[in-house]
Design a protein around this motif. Structure first.
Motif, PDB file in Angstrom:
ATOM      1  N   SER A 139       0.841  -1.195   0.000  1.00 45.06           N
ATOM      2  CA  SER A 139       0.000   0.000   0.000  1.00 45.06           C
ATOM      3  C   SER A 139       0.874   1.242   0.000  1.00 45.06           C
ATOM      4  CB  SER A 139      -0.895   0.050   1.249  1.00 45.06           C
ATOM      5  OG  SER A 139      -1.656  -1.119   1.357  1.00 45.06           O
ATOM      6  N   GLN A 140       0.265   2.346  -0.388  1.00 43.71           N
ATOM      7  CA  GLN A 140       0.979   3.618  -0.352  1.00 43.71           C
ATOM      8  C   GLN A 140      -0.033   4.747  -0.153  1.00 43.71           C
ATOM      9  OE1 GLN A 140       2.293   5.624  -3.958  1.00 43.71           O
ATOM     10  NE2 GLN A 140       4.381   5.685  -3.179  1.00 43.71           N
ATOM     11  N   VAL A 141       0.375   5.723   0.647  1.00 49.18           N
ATOM     12  CA  VAL A 141      -0.410   6.947   0.794  1.00 49.18           C
ATOM     13  C   VAL A 141       0.460   8.091   0.310  1.00 49.18           C
ATOM     14  CG1 VAL A 141      -1.628   8.470   2.392  1.00 49.18           C
ATOM     15  CG2 VAL A 141      -1.591   5.995   2.810  1.00 49.18           C
ATOM     16  N   ARG A 142       0.001   8.791  -0.710  1.00 47.49           N
ATOM     17  CA  ARG A 142       0.771   9.930  -1.242  1.00 47.49           C
ATOM     18  C   ARG A 142       0.081  11.230  -0.861  1.00 47.49           C
ATOM     19  NH1 ARG A 142       3.608   9.884  -6.956  1.00 47.49           N
ATOM     20  NH2 ARG A 142       3.214  12.075  -6.552  1.00 47.49           N
ATOM     21  N   PHE A 143       0.906  12.251  -0.562  1.00 49.23           N
ATOM     22  CA  PHE A 143       0.311  13.519  -0.134  1.00 49.23           C
ATOM     23  C   PHE A 143       1.107  14.699  -0.683  1.00 49.23           C
ATOM     24  CE2 PHE A 143       3.509  13.995   3.305  1.00 49.23           C
ATOM     25  CZ  PHE A 143       3.898  12.673   3.488  1.00 49.23           C
ATOM     26  N   SER A 144       0.434  15.832  -0.814  1.00 48.77           N
ATOM     27  CA  SER A 144       1.089  17.087  -1.189  1.00 48.77           C
ATOM     28  C   SER A 144       0.191  18.232  -0.743  1.00 48.77           C
ATOM     29  CB  SER A 144       1.331  17.160  -2.703  1.00 48.77           C
ATOM     30  OG  SER A 144       0.113  17.270  -3.404  1.00 48.77           O
ATOM     31  N   GLN A 145       0.773  19.424  -0.651  1.00 48.32           N
ATOM     32  CA  GLN A 145       0.005  20.603  -0.215  1.00 48.32           C
ATOM     33  C   GLN A 145      -0.794  20.286   1.051  1.00 48.32           C
ATOM     34  OE1 GLN A 145       1.216  22.907  -1.743  1.00 48.32           O
ATOM     35  NE2 GLN A 145       0.768  23.114  -3.913  1.00 48.32           N
ATOM     36  N   ASN A 146      -0.159  19.517   1.967  1.00 54.15           N
ATOM     37  CA  ASN A 146      -0.700  19.201   3.294  1.00 54.15           C
ATOM     38  C   ASN A 146      -1.913  18.253   3.285  1.00 54.15           C
ATOM     39  OD1 ASN A 146       1.190  21.132   3.923  1.00 54.15           O
ATOM     40  ND2 ASN A 146      -0.297  22.750   4.306  1.00 54.15           N
ATOM     41  N   SER A 147      -2.227  17.667   2.135  1.00 54.59           N
ATOM     42  CA  SER A 147      -3.387  16.772   2.063  1.00 54.59           C
ATOM     43  C   SER A 147      -3.020  15.476   1.331  1.00 54.59           C
ATOM     44  CB  SER A 147      -4.521  17.424   1.265  1.00 54.59           C
ATOM     45  OG  SER A 147      -5.151  18.415   2.011  1.00 54.59           O
ATOM     46  N   ILE A 148      -3.756  14.421   1.647  1.00 54.44           N
ATOM     47  CA  ILE A 148      -3.536  13.140   0.976  1.00 54.44           C
ATOM     48  C   ILE A 148      -4.125  13.207  -0.432  1.00 54.44           C
ATOM     49  CG2 ILE A 148      -4.208  10.702   0.985  1.00 54.44           C
ATOM     50  CD1 ILE A 148      -4.009  10.878   4.097  1.00 54.44           C
ATOM     51  N   ASP A 149      -3.315  12.843  -1.428  1.00 54.05           N
ATOM     52  CA  ASP A 149      -3.753  12.883  -2.830  1.00 54.05           C
ATOM     53  C   ASP A 149      -4.367  11.575  -3.279  1.00 54.05           C
ATOM     54  OD1 ASP A 149      -2.925  15.503  -3.534  1.00 54.05           O
ATOM     55  OD2 ASP A 149      -0.850  14.795  -3.572  1.00 54.05           O
TER      56      ASP A 149
END
Lengths: 459, 476
Positions: free
Chosen positions: A35-45
């Motif tokens: 599994s993977q959780v990716r995030f940017s700009q302080n939020s999960i994408d």
């Protein structure tokens, strides 16, 4: 859902089916759930989940007439069909000049400690919370924008060779990369952590976020650096990529295809006396740790550099016979483009010795010195001679009068063998590095290197 | 449920049943065969029919992605349910919006005369023998040949249903020439897109032979030319170097996800973030750089992207002004525009993200000779080896592999050793004063982006490009 026992039955069916059709076969089944959780700009994408069960088969049809087949399978019939298809392809191939046999000795394997998180199944639903805590920690330290990825997975493997060896393994892994920014594009910092037990790594994940945030704040107001010659203090992240290349090239196949600067250096001094490096698949919590290699040879620690002297290469059975030595238990299924794998020596974990300096001591200097915390895009002009360049990214500091002054827009343009020989001091902060730019897990401390060349854009 | 198309349609239904407002399922089967050679001798061969389904779903403004490699209903349900739960727990503050529904149906394919599926391994080995003969005499050479056939089936809850067919002959060589001035190395990608006829129609054997001969000359003859380092000079680059510049300094910073920060921790952001589309100047009037997936038989060819959006040509920089970013559906909405068909996934187990396809400097109206005759002192950099660029895509470096001295309007036989073009993107593009009319895609490559890494085939090229008054870089 397929279990380890079901996968073993499928692998066994493939090996048994090949018995009277081939001279030999090695089949490795992998059952993976990642599994993977990716995030940017302080939020999960995006949140991702992968399920796979594949067979990698090295088939020796006759003599050195051999090759690889790889396929996802559901049952024993599909596994047998995969063997048939592999044989049909390989029978057209000439004998490989790079095959001289595989492991034939049956061994008992010693488990590597700390490779499995017993509470791993609980982690999937917790992962977004861990990510959000890392983001908050970065913001608490002064970051404005935070990006990154948390990957985690569980992998079960079963290997069986028609020559005798067989074994099974289970491992869990995770790695977190946090990058923090100010509003500006070029005031950024990075924090990393990785290991095998994500459920007990909350503290490390939060600290990775905090470190990224701290560095991005410290990088604020960075000014254009001046090209020239400097001592570089390389964080473990940078040292793993730049200096880790050298022991990673202690591989006979890399030498033979022109991708290693170590071809004629065996027995020579290539670093100061205080530098030793090993390939060590037995490291607890190592992402590259394993009990046995693709042929079923037991894993063992191999000395690459001892007291600054190049002492050894990693080998599988074939290269060991070519070079009249013993396998180091380093056989792997190395990818050579779409559709081709090859039985080759493959690094496990690269391990540098621990040093005895604190970071402050490494930065205490009267010489022109730059502290580089992260880099990317390392490319070579010539692998045999070692000329390369790479770009520091994230926080970089000029050390002047005991102060760290943020700078930017410089490039390390040097020779990797010269830098390896110019290692000046090593920290006592050895850590495991694994991320986008470091695909072989590398245990390495902060390292200071004398007289490195930094270049910059001319316009 | 054994039919992968049926299972893909079921995945859409199942995801909608869980509560996702949008679901797409993409079945992809990629059949690759490959051969590897070292110094002309075979070292390995293999086959890898890899296939599976990737499902993307939008849940309360959060996106989840699940993939699985076996055509099993239970496995599909488990993977999709896990992705659905993770997405729901993500709790984004700003919900993701994919914009207006897209519902395209049909079939598309690359042009193929002789399908790679019909080419036997003996034919491929005969071809490999011819290729190896071209490299004879080098100190070391390694070659991989991987004919690969890809079939895709995309179905979405909005009514898209598309099948696509691609064939690539991936060809990659690592060349080392030893000569009087040391050794020179080059990674040479010769990938072709289409059927087996491509190896003949694109003269790939001859092209390799010519490249090898020039690398040997470079290792034997190239030398430092001091006067080139003493002052700014004019630099001409051929379509290979123009291609890598169009890809790295223009294509990557134009990617909408980078501009908005989504690749922040991996491939990075973009200096375009602080510019204004249609207004900000990043190059001279002579610079127009485009992107076009629809050019037949190119590495980045497709007619519908992996979100089902129809592909079209994009003009990234128009006469020096930034004009249009590369967009998928999500970032089309965020830019107040719509997708321009840039979503690609490298395999069934990867999410579709914004990617380049074929990137190039639009050709100008000069001949190569006309570009040369105006140069008093300069170099012609035909090819490169070492290169890199920062993650905002602003500070780049290209080190020449094959370069010649230009003096008093004449292209000389003098080979220049490893000249370094180390500049900013704007500094370099502002120095362009002319582009030749000879558009060629001399840079096939694999573009890497994202985490997990997604390598996709691309082409890049241009005419010959002339830069005025650039000081060579590096460390002298």
């Amino acid at each position: 859902m397929t279990s380890m026992d079901e996968m073993k039955a499928i692998v066994d069916a493939a090996v048994d089916f090949a018995e009277d059709k081939t001279e030999g076969i090695i089949v490795r089944g992998t059952l993976g759930k990642e599994s993977q959780v990716r995030f940017s700009q302080n939020s999960i994408d995006i949140s991702k989940r992968w399920h796979e069960m594949k067979l990698e088969m090295f088939i020796i049809l006759k003599g050195a007439q051999s090759g690889f087949a790889e396929r996802s399978v559901t049952n024993a019939d599909e596994a047998k069909q995969a063997v048939e298809d592999g044989i049909a392809f390989i029978k057209h191939l000439p004998e490989s000049l790079f095959f001289a046999g595989v492991e034939e000795k049956v061994s008992k394997y010693k488990p590597v400690p700390d490779l499995v998180d017993p509470r791993f199944d609980d982690f999937t639903e917790k992962a977004p919370q861990f990510v959000n805590k890392a983001i908050e920690a970065a913001i608490d330290e002064g970051a404005v924008r935070v990006a990154g990825a948390l990957a985690f997975g569980r992998q079960e493997r079963y290997l069986r060779s028609s020559y005798g060896p067989s074994g099974e393994s289970v491992a869990t892994i995770f790695d977190l990369n946090v990058r923090a920014f100010q509003d500006e594009l070029d005031y950024s910092g990075q924090g990393l952590t990785c290991g095998t037990k994500p459920t007990s790594a909350e503290k490390e994940m939060v600290e990775a976020g905090a470190k990224a945030g701290r560095l991005s704040k410290q990088a604020s107001s960075a000014v254009q650096g001046e090209p020239g010659k400097y001592d570089l203090v390389l964080s473990p992240t940078v040292a793993a990529n730049v200096l880790g290349f050298v022991p990673g090239a202690a591989n006979p196949f890399m030498v033979l295809i022109g991708l290693s600067p170590l071809g004629d250096r065996m027995g020579q001094t290539i670093a100061p006396e205080g530098v030793s490096v090993w390939d060590d698949p037995t490291m607890p919590q190592g992402l590259g740790s394993r009990s046995f290699d693709f042929e079923g040879t037991p894993a063992r620690k191999t000395t690459i550099v001892d007291g600054g002297v190049l002492k050894g290469f990693i080998h599988n059975t074939t290269t060991a016979r070519m070079f009249e030595t013993e396998s180091t238990g380093s056989s792997g299924a190395a990818g050579l483009g779409s559709g081709v794998k090859m039985l080759l020596p493959v690094s496990s974990n690269i391990v540098f010795n621990q040093g005895d300096h604190s970071l402050d001591e490494l930065l205490e200097t009267n010489r022109p010195t730059i502290y580089v915390t992260c880099n990317w895009y390392m490319r070579f002009q010539n692998y045999q001679t070692g000329e390369f360049s790479t770009i520091p990214r994230d926080a970089m500091f000029l050390i002047e009068n005991g102060e760290m002054k943020p700078i930017k827009n410089l490039r390390i343009s040097d020779n990797v063998m010269r830098m390896f020989a110019n290692i000046d001091a090593m920290g006592r902060d050895r850590t495991q590095v694994y991320w986008w730019e470091v695909s072989t897990p590398t245990f390495i401390p902060t390292v200071r290197v004398k007289d490195c060349r930094m270049s910059a854009a001319t316009q | 449920m054994n039919d992968p198309h049926d299972l893909a349609e079921y995945c859409v239904e199942f995801g909608r049943g869980l509560g996702a407002i949008y679901v797409e399922a993409r079945y992809e089967r990629k059949v690759g065969r490959g051969l590897a050679y070292r110094n002309g001798e075979p070292v390995s061969g293999g086959i890898s029919p890899l296939s599976g389904i990737g499902v993307r779903l939008l849940v309360d403004g959060n996106i989840g992605f699940a993939s699985f490699d076996r055509i099993e209903k239970n496995l599909a349900e488990e993977a999709i349910t896990a992705a659905f739960k993770m997405a729901k727990n993500s709790r984004r503050k700003e919900p993701i919006d994919l914009g207006e529904p897209v519902a395209n149906e049909g079939k598309w394919s690359v042009d193929v005369k002789q399908s790679l599926s019909d080419v036997d391994i003996d034919t491929i080995m005969d071809f490999a023998k011819q290729m190896n003969e071209q490299m004879n005499g080098l100190a070391q050479y390694t070659m991989m040949i991987n004919p690969t056939v890809t079939d895709k089936f995309l179905v979405t809850s909005e009514g898209t249903k598309l099948t696509g067919h691609l064939e690539h002959i991936f060809m990659f060589t690592l060349l080392t020439a030893a000569g009087d001035t040391g050794s020179e190395q080059k990674f040479l990608d010769l990938t072709r897109c289409g059927g087996w006829e491509q190896v003949r129609e694109t003269r790939v054997v001859e092209v390799l032979g010519e490249e090898v001969n020039r690398l040997k000359r470079s290792a034997t003859q190239a030398k430092a030319v001091k006067e080139l380092l003493e002052r700014p000079i004019d630099i001409m680059v051929g379509p290979e170097v123009a291609g890598i510049i169009s890809h790295e300094n223009v294509g990557h910073p134009s990617e909408g996800d980078r501009i908005m920060g989504r690749e922040g921790a991996q491939a990075g952001e973009s200096f375009w973030r602080d510019l204004t589309l249609g207004e900000s100047r990043v190059g001279s009037d002579a610079v127009t750089v485009c992107e076009d997936p629809t050019i037949p038989n190119t590495g980045g060819f497709y007619l519908y992207d992996d979100e089902g959006v129809k592909a079209r040509k994009r003009t990234l920089i128009k006469n020096g002004i930034i004009n249009e970013p590369l967009l998928n559906r999500e970032f089309g909405v965020r830019f107040g525009r719509e997708s321009n068909g840039a979503a690609r996934a490298s395999a069934f187990n990867r999410e579709p993200i914004i990617r380049m396809a074929n990137t190039f400097f639009e050709p100008g109206d000069h001949s190569f000779e006309e570009l040369v005759e105006d140069v008093k002192l300069g170099i012609f950099m035909r090819s490169f080896q070492e290169w890199n660029i920062d993650d905002r895509r602003y500070q780049s470096k290209y080190t020449g592999s094959e370069a010649y001295l230009i003096k008093d309007g004449e292209l000389t036989e003098t080979m220049v050793k490893r000249p370094v073009l180390e500049t900013t993107s704007v500094g370099m593009l502002s120095a362009v004063d002319a582009v030749s009319r000879d558009l060629r895609f001399d840079f096939p490559g694999t573009c890497g982006k994202s985490d997990p890494m997604q390598g996709v085939p691309v082409y890049a090229g241009g005419g010959d490009v002339r830069f005025r008054g650039i000081r060579l870089g590096g460390v002298g």
